[in-house]
Design an enzyme around this catalytic site. Structure first.
Site, mmCIF file in Angstrom:
data_model
loop_
_atom_site.group_PDB
_atom_site.id
_atom_site.type_symbol
_atom_site.label_atom_id
_atom_site.label_comp_id
_atom_site.label_asym_id
_atom_site.label_seq_id
_atom_site.Cartn_x
_atom_site.Cartn_y
_atom_site.Cartn_z
ATOM 1 N N TYR A 119 -9.282 -1.100 -10.108
ATOM 2 C CA TYR A 119 -10.235 -0.132 -10.651
ATOM 3 C C TYR A 119 -11.271 -0.789 -11.555
ATOM 4 O O TYR A 119 -12.310 -0.216 -11.842
ATOM 5 C CB TYR A 119 -9.516 0.988 -11.413
ATOM 6 C CG TYR A 119 -8.792 1.958 -10.500
ATOM 7 C CD1 TYR A 119 -8.737 1.740 -9.134
ATOM 8 C CD2 TYR A 119 -8.179 3.093 -11.011
ATOM 9 C CE1 TYR A 119 -8.080 2.609 -8.296
ATOM 10 C CE2 TYR A 119 -7.517 3.976 -10.169
ATOM 11 C CZ TYR A 119 -7.469 3.733 -8.821
ATOM 12 O OH TYR A 119 -6.819 4.605 -7.994
ATOM 13 N N LYS A 167 4.148 -5.460 -6.600
ATOM 14 C CA LYS A 167 4.169 -5.941 -5.213
ATOM 15 C C LYS A 167 3.912 -7.449 -5.260
ATOM 16 O O LYS A 167 3.025 -7.979 -4.573
ATOM 17 C CB LYS A 167 3.093 -5.180 -4.427
ATOM 18 C CG LYS A 167 3.141 -5.366 -2.944
ATOM 19 C CD LYS A 167 4.204 -4.553 -2.251
ATOM 20 C CE LYS A 167 4.226 -4.931 -0.779
ATOM 21 N NZ LYS A 167 5.302 -4.313 -0.012
ATOM 22 N N ASP A 199 6.387 -0.173 -3.001
ATOM 23 C CA ASP A 199 6.510 0.613 -1.772
ATOM 24 C C ASP A 199 7.934 1.153 -1.630
ATOM 25 O O ASP A 199 8.146 2.321 -1.298
ATOM 26 C CB ASP A 199 6.077 -0.184 -0.536
ATOM 27 C CG ASP A 199 6.662 -1.586 -0.469
ATOM 28 O OD1 ASP A 199 7.325 -2.008 -1.446
ATOM 29 O OD2 ASP A 199 6.465 -2.267 0.554
ATOM 30 N N ASP A 223 -1.545 5.225 -10.601
ATOM 31 C CA ASP A 223 -2.304 6.396 -10.183
ATOM 32 C C ASP A 223 -1.606 7.066 -8.995
ATOM 33 O O ASP A 223 -1.290 8.261 -9.011
ATOM 34 C CB ASP A 223 -3.729 5.959 -9.811
ATOM 35 C CG ASP A 223 -4.671 7.123 -9.604
ATOM 36 O OD1 ASP A 223 -4.278 8.269 -9.890
ATOM 37 O OD2 ASP A 223 -5.804 6.880 -9.155
ATOM 38 N N ASP A 227 0.967 10.577 -8.904
ATOM 39 C CA ASP A 227 0.594 11.740 -8.084
ATOM 40 C C ASP A 227 1.724 12.098 -7.124
ATOM 41 O O ASP A 227 1.993 13.274 -6.864
ATOM 42 C CB ASP A 227 -0.686 11.473 -7.282
ATOM 43 C CG ASP A 227 -1.962 11.814 -8.052
ATOM 44 O OD1 ASP A 227 -1.965 11.654 -9.294
ATOM 45 O OD2 ASP A 227 -2.950 12.233 -7.425
HETATM 46 MG MG MG Z 1 -5.391 10.258 -9.711
#
Ligand code: MG
Ligand code: NAI
Length: 326
Positions: A119, A167, A199, A223, A227
């Site tokens: 990001y 990872k 994962d 993130d 979610d």
């Molecule tokens: Mg989000």
């Protein structure tokens, strides 16, 4: 002195859930609110998604309550997190009694790195065929997050350690540095820590969320995985978050502007109210935080509930029920 709280509703249901949370704040304490604009509508009007006044306000207020921004979200929320000097995003994902959850036993806290990873990376379109993204991970930011995670679990007797999701088997340099630095902090602080491939975590957390407690992750992973956890506990309308810095913080629901229901007055205000609880705690008022949480949990349990939770109540009715409990 009365703490100054910046209020930035943003777009869409931000204009419905943020005022509801402000009513809650007004009920539990004394705060000086200053409202400011950001988001798609602001971009249309002024040419900027995040005007300098709004950035300045967040950078100087004691705390900021933010709703959500639409398509301009990245241009709003990333600079706002920077304005408050935030290095960690705390995202609790808890299933509440009375709410129909896929996994009612879920009780997780994500500590998401908030300044780097993809990001904060640099994207390029090299040719018609090739685009690239450079990802930055530093030992400094990883150590800061590790220190925070150790402090977080040590201050809270309900947590006895954390899990680092990564990872590093593929991204050896970046996630390797992240994982090793956070683990080294845990060892130094004498905090129990283990690791999981992110994962595999996605599978394990769906099948058996009880296996996990506090999860420390890189920015993008935090993130996505939080979610996913929202899905386990009954939807995005329930998840609060805190972007914590050394001096101040920015508090926001995990969800976005919900264009499919915006303007209908039926958005679930719980996530934003729970974010307001984290806000008052950041100002040192743990008692007010507990009061808000208890009131919201009571309404989630006994109703009224908004349509996302299978109910028929409006945002107004849910807010009134929370205010009545307060
Ligand atoms: Mg989000
Ligand atoms: P979203 O979170 O806005 O909506 C996803 C689904 O969850 C929708 O069906 C929505 O109705 C539901 N939902 C979300 N919050 C709810 C609430 N409080 N009560 C009831 N239902 C709720 O995510 P989506 O649709 O991917 O994005 C919509 C817009 O929001 C996009 O423009 C996106 O860029 C922006 N966004 C902004 C964020 C931010 O400002 N931090 C975060 C995520 C998305």
């Amino acid at each position: 002195d009365v703490p100054e709280v910046a209020v930035i509703p943003g777009d869409g249901i931000g204009h419905e859930v943020v005022p509801a949370a402000v009513e809650v704040l007004e009920t539990v304490g004394d705060y000086a609110f200053t409202e400011a604009e950001a988001g798609d509508a602001t971009l249309d009007e002024t040419g900027e998604a995040l005007p300098a006044e709004t950035y300045e306000l967040a950078a100087t207020a004691d705390a900021t309550l933010f709703g959500a921004a639409g398509e301009s979200a990245a241009d709003v929320i990333l600079p706002l997190r920077e304005a408050v000097g935030s290095f960690v995003n705390i995202r609790p994902a808890t299933a509440y009694p009375g709410v129909d959850a896929l996994r009612p036993e879920t009780d997780l806290v994500f500590l998401r790195e908030n300044t780097e990873g993809v990001y904060a990376g640099h994207e390029d379109r090299l040719t018609d065929d090739v685009s690239t993204l450079t990802r930055v991970v530093t030992e400094t930011a990883s150590r800061r997050l590790g220190e925070f995670a150790c402090e977080y679990v040590r201050e809270r007797p309900e947590h006895d350690g954390f899990t680092v999701a990564h990872k590093a088997n593929v991204m050896r340099e970046t996630d390797g540095l992240f994982r090793d630095t956070v683990l080294a902090e845990a060892e130094r602080a004498g905090v129990d820590a283990d690791t999981v491939l992110m994962d595999a975590f996605a599978t394990h957390v769906c099948l058996d969320p009880d296996r996990f407690d506090v999860i420390v992750c890189p920015n993008l992973a935090g993130d996505v995985l939080s979610d996913l956890a929202a899905g386990l506990v009954g939807g995005l309308g329930l998840l609060p978050s805190a972007n914590v810095g050394d001096e101040r913080g920015l508090f926001e629901p995990v969800h976005g502007t919900a264009p499919d229901i915006a303007g209908e007055g039926v958005a679930n205000p719980a996530a934003t109210m729970l974010s307001a609880a984290m806000l008052v705690e950041s100002l040192g008022d743990d008692d007010a935080g507990d009061r808000i949480r208890t009131a919201v949990e009571g309404v989630l349990s006994d109703g009224p509930r908004t349509p996302d939770l299978g109910g028929q109540a409006t945002t107004r009715e849910v807010t009134d029920a929370v205010l009545a409990r307060l």
